[in-house]
Motif scaffolding. Structure first.
Motif, PDB file in Angstrom:
ATOM      1  N   VAL A 114       0.817  -1.218   0.000  1.00 54.92           N
ATOM      2  CA  VAL A 114       0.000   0.000   0.000  1.00 54.92           C
ATOM      3  C   VAL A 114       0.853   1.271   0.000  1.00 54.92           C
ATOM      4  O   VAL A 114       0.330   2.363   0.190  1.00 54.92           O
ATOM      5  N   SER A 115       2.155   1.114  -0.204  1.00 57.34           N
ATOM      6  CA  SER A 115       3.016   2.297  -0.209  1.00 57.34           C
ATOM      7  C   SER A 115       2.640   3.249  -1.343  1.00 57.34           C
ATOM      8  O   SER A 115       2.790   4.470  -1.222  1.00 57.34           O
ATOM      9  N   TRP A 116       2.135   2.676  -2.451  1.00 58.99           N
ATOM     10  CA  TRP A 116       1.709   3.513  -3.570  1.00 58.99           C
ATOM     11  C   TRP A 116       0.533   4.396  -3.172  1.00 58.99           C
ATOM     12  O   TRP A 116       0.408   5.539  -3.631  1.00 58.99           O
ATOM     13  N   PHE A 117      -0.333   3.858  -2.332  1.00 58.78           N
ATOM     14  CA  PHE A 117      -1.463   4.661  -1.851  1.00 58.78           C
ATOM     15  C   PHE A 117      -0.967   5.807  -0.973  1.00 58.78           C
ATOM     16  O   PHE A 117      -1.474   6.929  -1.045  1.00 58.78           O
ATOM     17  N   THR A 118       0.031   5.506  -0.152  1.00 57.57           N
ATOM     18  CA  THR A 118       0.569   6.519   0.757  1.00 57.57           C
ATOM     19  C   THR A 118       1.176   7.683  -0.007  1.00 57.57           C
ATOM     20  O   THR A 118       0.789   8.844   0.182  1.00 57.57           O
ATOM     21  N   TYR A 119       2.123   7.376  -0.889  1.00 53.04           N
ATOM     22  CA  TYR A 119       2.809   8.433  -1.633  1.00 53.04           C
ATOM     23  C   TYR A 119       1.905   9.061  -2.695  1.00 53.04           C
ATOM     24  O   TYR A 119       1.940  10.282  -2.910  1.00 53.04           O
ATOM     25  N   GLY A 120       1.108   8.233  -3.342  1.00 54.69           N
ATOM     26  CA  GLY A 120       0.185   8.753  -4.347  1.00 54.69           C
ATOM     27  C   GLY A 120      -0.854   9.677  -3.729  1.00 54.69           C
ATOM     28  O   GLY A 120      -1.182  10.727  -4.286  1.00 54.69           O
ATOM     29  N   GLY A 121      -1.360   9.268  -2.573  1.00 55.42           N
ATOM     30  CA  GLY A 121      -2.347  10.100  -1.886  1.00 55.42           C
ATOM     31  C   GLY A 121      -1.763  11.411  -1.424  1.00 55.42           C
ATOM     32  O   GLY A 121      -2.405  12.465  -1.515  1.00 55.42           O
ATOM     33  N   LEU A 122      -0.523  11.351  -0.920  1.00 54.47           N
ATOM     34  CA  LEU A 122       0.135  12.569  -0.452  1.00 54.47           C
ATOM     35  C   LEU A 122       0.376  13.540  -1.601  1.00 54.47           C
ATOM     36  O   LEU A 122       0.035  14.729  -1.513  1.00 54.47           O
ATOM     37  N   ILE A 123       0.945  13.031  -2.697  1.00 55.29           N
ATOM     38  CA  ILE A 123       1.226  13.888  -3.847  1.00 55.29           C
ATOM     39  C   ILE A 123      -0.069  14.405  -4.463  1.00 55.29           C
ATOM     40  O   ILE A 123      -0.192  15.582  -4.820  1.00 55.29           O
ATOM     41  N   GLY A 124      -1.059  13.513  -4.573  1.00 49.81           N
ATOM     42  CA  GLY A 124      -2.341  13.904  -5.150  1.00 49.81           C
ATOM     43  C   GLY A 124      -3.029  14.994  -4.354  1.00 49.81           C
ATOM     44  O   GLY A 124      -3.584  15.946  -4.916  1.00 49.81           O
TER      45      GLY A 124
ATOM     46  N   PHE B 273      -3.786   8.405   1.493  1.00 53.76           N
ATOM     47  CA  PHE B 273      -2.579   8.692   2.266  1.00 53.76           C
ATOM     48  C   PHE B 273      -2.703   8.181   3.692  1.00 53.76           C
ATOM     49  O   PHE B 273      -1.807   7.491   4.199  1.00 53.76           O
ATOM     50  N   LEU B 274      -3.811   8.512   4.353  1.00 55.07           N
ATOM     51  CA  LEU B 274      -3.985   8.095   5.746  1.00 55.07           C
ATOM     52  C   LEU B 274      -4.114   6.581   5.861  1.00 55.07           C
ATOM     53  O   LEU B 274      -3.626   5.981   6.818  1.00 55.07           O
ATOM     54  N   GLY B 275      -4.768   5.966   4.872  1.00 55.30           N
ATOM     55  CA  GLY B 275      -4.906   4.514   4.894  1.00 55.30           C
ATOM     56  C   GLY B 275      -3.565   3.818   4.808  1.00 55.30           C
ATOM     57  O   GLY B 275      -3.272   2.903   5.586  1.00 55.30           O
ATOM     58  N   GLY B 276      -2.735   4.255   3.858  1.00 53.90           N
ATOM     59  CA  GLY B 276      -1.416   3.653   3.717  1.00 53.90           C
ATOM     60  C   GLY B 276      -0.504   3.971   4.878  1.00 53.90           C
ATOM     61  O   GLY B 276       0.211   3.097   5.388  1.00 53.90           O
ATOM     62  N   PHE B 277      -0.526   5.230   5.314  1.00 53.69           N
ATOM     63  CA  PHE B 277       0.330   5.668   6.415  1.00 53.69           C
ATOM     64  C   PHE B 277       0.012   4.925   7.712  1.00 53.69           C
ATOM     65  O   PHE B 277       0.905   4.426   8.407  1.00 53.69           O
ATOM     66  N   SER B 278      -1.276   4.837   8.019  1.00 55.08           N
ATOM     67  CA  SER B 278      -1.663   4.217   9.289  1.00 55.08           C
ATOM     68  C   SER B 278      -1.680   2.698   9.225  1.00 55.08           C
ATOM     69  O   SER B 278      -1.661   2.030  10.264  1.00 55.08           O
ATOM     70  N   ALA B 279      -1.687   2.122   8.007  1.00 55.71           N
ATOM     71  CA  ALA B 279      -1.696   0.659   7.878  1.00 55.71           C
ATOM     72  C   ALA B 279      -0.434   0.050   8.469  1.00 55.71           C
ATOM     73  O   ALA B 279      -0.480  -1.001   9.124  1.00 55.71           O
ATOM     74  N   TYR B 280       0.699   0.716   8.253  1.00 59.29           N
ATOM     75  CA  TYR B 280       1.963   0.200   8.772  1.00 59.29           C
ATOM     76  C   TYR B 280       2.010   0.310  10.301  1.00 59.29           C
ATOM     77  O   TYR B 280       2.548  -0.572  10.982  1.00 59.29           O
ATOM     78  N   VAL B 281       1.445   1.380  10.822  1.00 58.95           N
ATOM     79  CA  VAL B 281       1.385   1.530  12.280  1.00 58.95           C
ATOM     80  C   VAL B 281       0.452   0.480  12.856  1.00 58.95           C
ATOM     81  O   VAL B 281       0.738  -0.159  13.883  1.00 58.95           O
ATOM     82  N   ARG B 282      -0.668   0.275  12.185  1.00 55.64           N
ATOM     83  CA  ARG B 282      -1.680  -0.684  12.656  1.00 55.64           C
ATOM     84  C   ARG B 282      -1.158  -2.114  12.657  1.00 55.64           C
ATOM     85  O   ARG B 282      -1.564  -2.935  13.495  1.00 55.64           O
ATOM     86  N   ALA B 283      -0.241  -2.425  11.739  1.00 54.93           N
ATOM     87  CA  ALA B 283       0.310  -3.778  11.662  1.00 54.93           C
ATOM     88  C   ALA B 283       1.053  -4.148  12.938  1.00 54.93           C
ATOM     89  O   ALA B 283       1.033  -5.305  13.374  1.00 54.93           O
ATOM     90  N   LYS B 284       1.706  -3.163  13.555  1.00 57.75           N
ATOM     91  CA  LYS B 284       2.473  -3.414  14.773  1.00 57.75           C
ATOM     92  C   LYS B 284       1.696  -3.032  16.029  1.00 57.75           C
ATOM     93  O   LYS B 284       1.836  -3.659  17.073  1.00 57.75           O
ATOM     94  N   PHE B 285       0.859  -2.001  15.890  1.00 57.66           N
ATOM     95  CA  PHE B 285       0.043  -1.545  17.021  1.00 57.66           C
ATOM     96  C   PHE B 285      -1.414  -1.464  16.559  1.00 57.66           C
ATOM     97  O   PHE B 285      -1.880  -0.387  16.148  1.00 57.66           O
TER      98      PHE B 285
END
Length: 244
Positions: free
Chosen positions: A60-70, A99-111
């Motif tokens: 989902v990194s593409w969603f993170t960076y794509g969402g941020l740039i978009g 952006f928030l989905g991709g960004f928080s997905a990595y945090v959610r995986a661990k926490f």
């Protein structure tokens, strides 16, 4: 009627609100509230969808960076094409959800519970600042605006420099879990919270005056601040969890 007030949120600068024409329908708080709720619900729906993809093993990194740039590109367009806000703000909502989905997905995986906790803290901060503003416990004065604007601009510059250096493999203090990094996050979260007060103040000064379509601009401004606040809270909580 022209207003010459300042706010740390770029969506609430006089450029977007000066209008000398006559309008049969004007901006209302109710209209802003409805549009804001719908946009927040859309962001949450996109976020949950990306979380599901991440759980299925999708990158989902593409969603993170794509969402941020978009979201940045759309914000720039909104700045110049304010009459397109009714189309651009929903698109901005989708990109921010990515952006928030991709960004928080990595945090959610661990926490797993942390994103929900960050949402809860953001909601509490929103209503707390709203009550403080409505009861005039905190009065938005010219000096208050100047302090928040200066602080927000400084934080923005620090982030911008850090992102640029990050492309060259140079990690600045804001990415670590040192006490300096944590304090920076705390300050940024506080400034983001106080920026909401400036947004409330600007909306109050323009309600029933600005044309109806500018409800979308007001909604965009609130989303900018709320997303910033959520990201700061989530980053802070993650750093504290790792450190302790």
């Amino acid at each position: 009627m022209a207003f010459h007030l300042k706010t740390s949120n770029p969506a609430f600068t006089p450029y977007f609100w000066n209008d000398n024409g006559q309008h049969t329908s004007t901006m209302t708080v109710r209209g802003i509230f409805i549009k804001s709720v719908l946009c927040i619900m859309a962001i949450m729906a996109v976020t949950f969808g990306i979380w599901t993809l991440h759980e299925q093993g999708v990158d989902v990194s593409w969603f993170t960076y794509g969402g941020l740039i978009g979201s940045v590109i759309i914000s720039v367009i909104i700045s110049y094409k304010t009459h397109w806000a009714h189309i651009l703000v929903p698109l901005y909502t989708i990109t921010k959800g990515c952006f928030l989905g991709g960004f928080s997905a990595y945090v959610r995986a661990k926490f797993p519970d942390m994103p929900y906790q960050a949402i809860g803290v953001t909601i509490v901060a929103f209503f707390t600042t709203l009550v403080l503003y409505q009861t005039r416990i905190i009065v938005v004065t010219k000096k208050f605006r100047s302090v928040i604007i200066t602080a927000a601009a400084t934080i923005f510059v620090v982030y911008l420099i850090s992102f640029i250096l990050n492309f060259f493999g140079i990690k600045t203090f804001i990415w670590g879990t040192s006490w300096v990094a944590i304090i920076f996050n705390v300050v940024a979260a506080i400034v983001a919270s106080l920026s909401l007060l400036l947004d409330y103040d600007f909306i109050e000064r323009h309600k029933n005056r600005a044309p109806k379509y500018k409800e979308w601009l007001a909604t965009w401004g609130l989303l900018v601040t709320l997303v910033w606040l959520y990201v700061e809270i989530l980053r802070l909580m993650r750093k504290l969890a790792i450190k302790f």
